[in-house]
Design an enzyme around this catalytic site. Sequence first.
Site, PDB file in Angstrom:
ATOM      1  N   LYS A  74       0.804  -1.238   0.000  1.00 19.36           N
ATOM      2  CA  LYS A  74       0.000   0.000   0.000  1.00 19.36           C
ATOM      3  C   LYS A  74       0.833   1.282   0.000  1.00 19.36           C
ATOM      4  O   LYS A  74       0.395   2.299  -0.537  1.00 19.36           O
ATOM      5  CB  LYS A  74      -0.960   0.012   1.197  1.00 19.36           C
ATOM      6  CG  LYS A  74      -2.054  -1.032   1.079  1.00 19.36           C
ATOM      7  CD  LYS A  74      -3.059  -0.919   2.204  1.00 19.36           C
ATOM      8  CE  LYS A  74      -4.029  -2.081   2.163  1.00 19.36           C
ATOM      9  NZ  LYS A  74      -5.167  -1.914   3.082  1.00 19.36           N
ATOM     10  N   ASP A 110      -9.708   2.668   1.663  1.00 16.65           N
ATOM     11  CA  ASP A 110      -9.760   2.184   3.051  1.00 16.65           C
ATOM     12  C   ASP A 110     -10.252   3.335   3.920  1.00 16.65           C
ATOM     13  O   ASP A 110     -11.099   3.163   4.802  1.00 16.65           O
ATOM     14  CB  ASP A 110      -8.365   1.783   3.564  1.00 16.65           C
ATOM     15  CG  ASP A 110      -7.881   0.468   2.966  1.00 16.65           C
ATOM     16  OD1 ASP A 110      -8.722  -0.384   2.642  1.00 16.65           O
ATOM     17  OD2 ASP A 110      -6.648   0.310   2.839  1.00 16.65           O
TER      18      ASP A 110
END
Length: 287
Positions: A74, A110
């Site tokens: 990420k 997210d």
Amino acid sequence: MMKNSISGKTRVCGIIGDPIEHTMSPAIHNAAFTKMGLDYVYVAFRVKAEELGEAIEGMRALNMRGLSVTIPHKVAALKFLDKLDPLAEKIGAVNTIVNDDGVLTGYNTDATGFLQAMLEREVEPKGRNIVILGAGGASRAVSFILADRGANLVILNRRLELDWAVELAHRISQTFSKKVEALELNRENLIKALEKADILVNATSVGMSPRSNETPVPFDLLRNQLIVYDIVYNPVKTKLLREAEAAGAETISGVDMLVWQGALAFEKWTGLKAPVELMKEEAFKHL
Ligand code: ATR
């Protein structure tokens, strides 16, 4: 409902991570594509850290429409992208890539998915006092979006000596010109922080299967005016959420965040509203 069948025009999306074989994302996204009658398919790729750049370049070369990005990529994925959504840039991590004719843009759903799951329950973080447990990758996304939304934050982390939590609090304070406190996660600080708190967020991995008999907050510190949001989604009802319910608190499960991060990625790739309820049902089938 239309059947999905792969053709010469099928648009390809996927997820990259390592390990990846336990991901639920292909089931959730393919169910959504099928439901919406879209000629899209979503597959999982195990990508080693040292081959991340090649994988993302491959996405461009193969004209894939989108990728989800998960652990451990990420943060590292950022440097291979052409554009970054401003919030993803502030967070310093992406979990979604959109390919517009060779231009790769990174997003952090997210963070936006975490927020959307609150807003769906009519929980507005703006102006609320929020205690966040944890200072790792997940906490970063959660802390930045809550600060961006105008919440007052206290971050509690087990390790303070490595200054993770202090560093995170400092970065958020600077970015949003708002004081954020960082304290060690212990009983005394929990009592103090929870006294004034409206919302408690567990952004640690405590309580995650197979250690589902653990909880980051002792039962006697929970109370009914608190909203308790656990980002752990396996089990669906963590010990923290079960005890929060028993204390009369409102609860939000990590499954909602998981589904919303996928739903918001779906919307970026297809330009259509995601079938969120169906995606939730699909997630529950696999939990
Ligand atoms: P993620 O991407 O899921 O956030 P991470 O970056 O490894 O994963 O962060 C995990 C978080 O859970 C950290 O805040 C970690 O605390 P430390 O910084 O002290 O390691 C927290 N965590 C993990 N196990 C914990 C435990 N048993 N008690 C308290 N905190 C824990």
